[in-house]
Design a protein around this motif. Sequence first.
Motif, mmCIF file in Angstrom:
data_model
loop_
_atom_site.group_PDB
_atom_site.id
_atom_site.type_symbol
_atom_site.label_atom_id
_atom_site.label_comp_id
_atom_site.label_asym_id
_atom_site.label_seq_id
_atom_site.Cartn_x
_atom_site.Cartn_y
_atom_site.Cartn_z
ATOM 1 N N PHE A 10 15.998 1.574 6.655
ATOM 2 C CA PHE A 10 15.950 0.685 7.819
ATOM 3 C C PHE A 10 14.699 -0.194 7.758
ATOM 4 O O PHE A 10 14.765 -1.392 8.034
ATOM 5 C CB PHE A 10 15.964 1.515 9.106
ATOM 6 N N ILE A 11 13.587 0.391 7.356
ATOM 7 C CA ILE A 11 12.355 -0.388 7.218
ATOM 8 C C ILE A 11 12.517 -1.404 6.094
ATOM 9 O O ILE A 11 12.210 -2.591 6.256
ATOM 10 C CB ILE A 11 11.148 0.545 6.937
ATOM 11 N N ASN A 12 13.038 -0.962 4.961
ATOM 12 C CA ASN A 12 13.195 -1.876 3.826
ATOM 13 C C ASN A 12 14.122 -3.041 4.148
ATOM 14 O O ASN A 12 13.839 -4.192 3.803
ATOM 15 C CB ASN A 12 13.734 -1.105 2.615
ATOM 16 N N PHE A 13 15.212 -2.761 4.816
ATOM 17 C CA PHE A 13 16.145 -3.835 5.166
ATOM 18 C C PHE A 13 15.552 -4.769 6.216
ATOM 19 O O PHE A 13 15.841 -5.965 6.211
ATOM 20 C CB PHE A 13 17.474 -3.251 5.664
ATOM 21 N N MET A 44 8.000 9.396 5.776
ATOM 22 C CA MET A 44 6.742 8.865 5.250
ATOM 23 C C MET A 44 6.580 9.250 3.784
ATOM 24 O O MET A 44 6.220 8.409 2.953
ATOM 25 C CB MET A 44 5.577 9.422 6.082
ATOM 26 N N ALA A 45 6.893 10.495 3.475
ATOM 27 C CA ALA A 45 6.789 10.959 2.083
ATOM 28 C C ALA A 45 7.733 10.170 1.193
ATOM 29 O O ALA A 45 7.402 9.817 0.063
ATOM 30 C CB ALA A 45 7.103 12.443 2.000
ATOM 31 N N GLU A 46 8.914 9.884 1.730
ATOM 32 C CA GLU A 46 9.908 9.130 0.969
ATOM 33 C C GLU A 46 9.381 7.733 0.642
ATOM 34 O O GLU A 46 9.506 7.255 -0.488
ATOM 35 C CB GLU A 46 11.183 9.025 1.805
ATOM 36 N N ILE A 47 8.789 7.082 1.620
ATOM 37 C CA ILE A 47 8.259 5.735 1.405
ATOM 38 C C ILE A 47 7.096 5.775 0.415
ATOM 39 O O ILE A 47 6.991 4.933 -0.474
ATOM 40 C CB ILE A 47 7.804 5.104 2.743
ATOM 41 N N GLU A 48 6.256 6.784 0.572
ATOM 42 C CA GLU A 48 5.120 6.902 -0.340
ATOM 43 C C GLU A 48 5.585 7.102 -1.778
ATOM 44 O O GLU A 48 4.995 6.597 -2.716
ATOM 45 C CB GLU A 48 4.214 8.065 0.096
ATOM 46 N N LYS A 49 6.676 7.819 -1.922
ATOM 47 C CA LYS A 49 7.204 8.089 -3.260
ATOM 48 C C LYS A 49 7.767 6.828 -3.918
ATOM 49 O O LYS A 49 7.863 6.746 -5.137
ATOM 50 C CB LYS A 49 8.299 9.156 -3.179
ATOM 51 N N LEU A 50 8.184 5.854 -3.095
ATOM 52 C CA LEU A 50 8.793 4.642 -3.644
ATOM 53 C C LEU A 50 7.800 3.808 -4.460
ATOM 54 O O LEU A 50 8.200 3.001 -5.280
ATOM 55 C CB LEU A 50 9.374 3.789 -2.509
ATOM 56 N N GLY A 51 6.537 3.983 -4.186
ATOM 57 C CA GLY A 51 5.530 3.343 -5.033
ATOM 58 C C GLY A 51 5.106 1.958 -4.582
ATOM 59 O O GLY A 51 5.418 1.501 -3.477
ATOM 60 N N GLN A 52 4.421 1.278 -5.511
ATOM 61 C CA GLN A 52 3.788 -0.011 -5.229
ATOM 62 C C GLN A 52 4.732 -1.062 -4.642
ATOM 63 O O GLN A 52 4.380 -1.802 -3.739
ATOM 64 C CB GLN A 52 3.202 -0.578 -6.531
ATOM 65 N N LYS A 53 5.935 -1.073 -5.176
ATOM 66 C CA LYS A 53 6.892 -2.116 -4.793
ATOM 67 C C LYS A 53 7.181 -2.090 -3.286
ATOM 68 O O LYS A 53 7.542 -3.099 -2.696
ATOM 69 C CB LYS A 53 8.183 -1.891 -5.574
ATOM 70 N N LEU A 103 5.271 0.785 3.472
ATOM 71 C CA LEU A 103 4.290 1.831 3.773
ATOM 72 C C LEU A 103 3.295 1.351 4.827
ATOM 73 O O LEU A 103 2.954 2.083 5.746
ATOM 74 C CB LEU A 103 3.563 2.235 2.495
ATOM 75 N N ARG A 104 2.891 0.087 4.702
ATOM 76 C CA ARG A 104 1.941 -0.457 5.673
ATOM 77 C C ARG A 104 2.579 -0.505 7.068
ATOM 78 O O ARG A 104 1.962 -0.175 8.068
ATOM 79 C CB ARG A 104 1.483 -1.854 5.242
ATOM 80 N N ILE A 105 3.843 -0.901 7.098
ATOM 81 C CA ILE A 105 4.547 -0.952 8.384
ATOM 82 C C ILE A 105 4.676 0.448 8.979
ATOM 83 O O ILE A 105 4.441 0.654 10.167
ATOM 84 C CB ILE A 105 5.941 -1.594 8.202
ATOM 85 N N ALA A 106 5.002 1.405 8.134
ATOM 86 C CA ALA A 106 5.189 2.774 8.624
ATOM 87 C C ALA A 106 3.901 3.357 9.180
ATOM 88 O O ALA A 106 3.930 4.248 10.029
ATOM 89 C CB ALA A 106 5.726 3.655 7.500
ATOM 90 N N LYS A 107 2.775 2.838 8.695
ATOM 91 C CA LYS A 107 1.494 3.361 9.175
ATOM 92 C C LYS A 107 0.952 2.550 10.347
ATOM 93 O O LYS A 107 -0.183 2.748 10.771
ATOM 94 C CB LYS A 107 0.495 3.371 8.030
ATOM 95 N N ASP A 108 1.763 1.652 10.862
ATOM 96 C CA ASP A 108 1.389 0.842 12.019
ATOM 97 C C ASP A 108 1.036 1.769 13.192
ATOM 98 O O ASP A 108 1.740 2.735 13.453
ATOM 99 C CB ASP A 108 2.597 -0.035 12.386
#
Length: 220
Positions: free
Chosen positions: A97-100, A129-138, A143-148
């Motif tokens: 949902f965040i990515n889209f 959060m762990a899932e997003i962190e695992k996705l990496g640099q791309k 990740l920044r949005i999730a840490k809002d």
Amino acid sequence: MQCGILEPKKDIGGKFCEIQIKSGKQKKTRKYATMKRMLSLRDQRLKEKDRLKPKKKEKKDPSALKEREVPQHPSCLFFQYNTQLGPPYHILVDTNFINFSIKAKLDLVQSMMDCLYAKCIPCITDCVMAEIEKLGQKYRVALRIAKDPRFERLPCTHKGTYADDCLVQRVTQHKCYIVATVDRDLKRRIRKIPGVPIMYISNHRYNIERMPDDYGAPRF
Ligand SMILES: [Zn+2]
């Protein structure tokens, strides 16, 4: 104790044995008490077709979440919709949902409010959060949005890190969430749980299903 057999005819159990010891002669090992040995049906020496197949051990996935049955539905679900939901809405967000939303250039918090006309608090579980962190640099934007700071962080106490199971388990136990996802499988799973609205993306905006029509923006 060892005793032998001199003459097989005299072999009459214990008595014979005694005699042998007295005479001081020790020969072969006793024959009369031997067990008939059976070959196991799983023995390697048997031919493949006669052999029993080895028992299959069912492997239990230690990371799997335990699924509990919840036969009783809360009273807030007496009506078709969950009457306990109200602003501020707590919205469980999944990774896609965040990515889209980023792809569609939608600001999460603002678009949620545009959809429901009320204050919305996006919630991120530890698993997501762990899932997003695992996705990496791309996916560093995600990740920044999730840490809002406007996002609420929900700690996880369960086993495993599969985010879909985590979200399903949460909304099964607590009927105070809306789930925001674009994942078809997850949507299908959520629909089986009564009283949990689903937020999704269509027409470059957020929409919601399973909410009374007079809540929020008109749907199309
Ligand atoms: Zn979790």
